[in-house]
Design an enzyme around this catalytic site. Sequence first.
Site, short mmCIF file in Angstrom:
data_model
loop_
_atom_site.label_atom_id
_atom_site.label_comp_id
_atom_site.label_asym_id
_atom_site.label_seq_id
_atom_site.Cartn_x
_atom_site.Cartn_y
_atom_site.Cartn_z
N ARG A 106 1.03 -1.26 -0.03
CA ARG A 106 0.06 0.03 0.12
C ARG A 106 1.16 1.30 0.09
O ARG A 106 1.66 1.50 0.94
CB ARG A 106 -1.03 0.09 1.12
CG ARG A 106 -1.87 1.08 1.46
CD ARG A 106 -2.62 1.09 2.65
NE ARG A 106 -3.47 2.36 2.89
CZ ARG A 106 -4.50 2.48 2.16
NH1 ARG A 106 -5.39 1.78 1.48
NH2 ARG A 106 -5.46 3.58 2.45
N HIS A 133 -6.69 0.94 -7.08
CA HIS A 133 -7.25 0.45 -5.74
C HIS A 133 -7.98 -0.82 -5.99
O HIS A 133 -9.22 -0.78 -5.67
CB HIS A 133 -7.88 1.40 -5.05
CG HIS A 133 -7.94 1.58 -3.52
ND1 HIS A 133 -7.40 0.09 -2.96
CD2 HIS A 133 -8.33 2.06 -2.56
CE1 HIS A 133 -7.65 0.11 -1.73
NE2 HIS A 133 -8.26 1.43 -1.56
N GLN A 136 -10.18 -2.66 -3.08
CA GLN A 136 -11.22 -1.68 -2.70
C GLN A 136 -12.56 -1.94 -3.69
O GLN A 136 -13.70 -2.11 -3.26
CB GLN A 136 -11.04 -0.35 -2.89
CG GLN A 136 -12.27 0.62 -2.50
CD GLN A 136 -12.92 0.41 -1.00
OE1 GLN A 136 -12.22 0.52 -0.08
NE2 GLN A 136 -14.18 0.16 -1.08
N ASP A 229 -15.63 9.54 -3.42
CA ASP A 229 -14.51 9.44 -2.68
C ASP A 229 -14.34 11.00 -2.15
O ASP A 229 -14.58 12.04 -2.67
CB ASP A 229 -13.22 8.83 -3.50
CG ASP A 229 -12.44 8.33 -2.79
OD1 ASP A 229 -11.98 8.37 -1.32
OD2 ASP A 229 -11.26 8.11 -3.40
N CYS A 272 -15.49 4.74 -0.15
CA CYS A 272 -14.56 3.70 0.19
C CYS A 272 -14.07 4.11 1.68
O CYS A 272 -13.28 3.25 2.16
CB CYS A 272 -13.56 3.93 -0.69
SG CYS A 272 -12.71 5.22 -1.01
N ARG A 300 -14.23 -5.55 2.61
CA ARG A 300 -12.91 -5.59 2.34
C ARG A 300 -12.17 -6.72 2.95
O ARG A 300 -11.23 -7.46 2.16
CB ARG A 300 -12.14 -4.30 3.12
CG ARG A 300 -12.34 -3.02 2.50
CD ARG A 300 -11.78 -2.45 0.91
NE ARG A 300 -10.53 -2.85 0.87
CZ ARG A 300 -9.64 -2.09 1.10
NH1 ARG A 300 -9.81 -0.78 1.87
NH2 ARG A 300 -8.28 -2.31 0.93
#
Length: 313
Positions: A106, A133, A136, A229, A272, A300
């Site tokens: 990450r 991502h 996600q 987002d 998210c 997740r």
Amino acid sequence: MKLTGRSLSTLLDYSVDEIKYILTQAHKVKMEKMNNIFPKRLANKNIALIFEKSSTRTRSAFTVAAFDEGAHPEFLNKNDIHFGKKESTKDTARVLGRMYDGIMFRGFKQDTLNDLIQYSQVPVWNALTDDHHPTQAFADIMTLQERFGDLQGKKLVYLGDAANNVAHSLMIIACKMGMHFVICSPKSRRPADDIIIQCEKIIKETGAKLEFLTDPKCAVKHADCLYTDVWISMGEENNPDCKERIEILKPYQINQQLIHATDKDSTLFLHCLPAVKGLEVTEEVFESKNSAVFDQAENRMHTIKAIMLATLT
């Protein structure tokens, strides 16, 4: 379906059937956990978790998913190891690949992730880069499947800043799932052209529909889901254009008026997280019956577990 040894750099790497297989497994492992079934299919596996960027959901999801399956997750903060400082990414990858069975990354650059994939020789999973991502997006689609079942033709509208990793991965997976995907944003904040081109190729095979609009009320009509987002991503807080970006994005806030404009009571709201309430979404919508953000956050864990199982066993 054999996915053993595969890395996850972007969702462009995985076929429609492979994505659907992982999602099927995610629903399965969620049911197992709900029934206190823990088969420990990753017993004696060791997972390296490399974090250049901080996290709540990603760190928790990978850690719990690994423990549930009997694996040992090791948190490696960028300040704790020589990664990218005294030691090159290439050399770190070759060391970790000899000690760990899988690596989560990450961080910032997609190139860093790709170096880990190339030199570690073990599965590497993209848990966020500046460009993509994918973990996600798996959770997003799983959440939609739980609410709507088959997603072919379902309308998903992403509003706000679409020039980011979440919008990129969501657009790819929505197109692969045959959805009607709408990006509603200022023209200056649309996804990268090269990813749009890839998605235009995908929709010819899946029957998906891809639209780019600027008028929020027009875009959300009959939408099954509205998604947004944050407008300022991690690492961008000190950029000089932040104030200007917020100003141009204000019309794209998801509020109750926009929910009403869908003409559907069942329209889902997804984010998210973490959310900046009062900017991209109002508190009213975030806490409303339309919101499934915490189902999405939990998923997740289940989708990440499914990814690890598919690529490590």
